[in-house]
Scaffold this motif. Sequence first.
Motif: not given
Length: 179
Positions: A30-43, A64-77
């Motif tokens: 929970g305390n990981i700085p934003q710029n150090e968070k692991i980037t993830a993609y959920f396919a 889970a402490g990550g950053t979703n690289v697809a956070s700009s996506i707002t449509t379904w799959l």
Amino acid sequence: MGEVLGKQAKANEISSHINTILSTVSSKVGNIPQNEKITAYFAGHDVYHVYGSTTFEHFQILTAGGTNVASSITTWLPTVSPEQLILWNPQVIFTLEGVNKTDILQDSKIQTVAAVQNQKVYAIPQGGWDFGSLRAIFAIEWLSTKLYPEKWSDVNIQNAANTFYQNVYGINYWGPSLA
């Protein structure tokens, strides 16, 4: 549900266990700085369909402490091009149960993606771990162990699954190995 079924004590016990899991995850990542968070993609069922910011999978990654690289996506799959996946360059790729990780790891179009290069592609072990059920809470802990294995070195995830399933469902965990 506990009140309706006359099982308030058990409901309180389960609620307490769920809160413990979420508190444990938060205490570890929970305390990981934003710029150090692991980037993830959920396919989805293949690497070229992604869960964006309006999905439960997105919130699992964040919790889970990550950053979703697809956070700009707002449509379904939506379908994502190999080029977009390369630009996002996630450090970890998650996908659904039953997806062949080897197909992703050997996909010639995305060999420069960090998750592929570092063999950090994971299929969730069981169906239902990626949507609104109590199992999804445990999935958050599992996702976090894949994002930050060094922060979870003191946790045996197989034993944690067994404890979760015993406390919540009254059964032993019988799914695939989580190690």
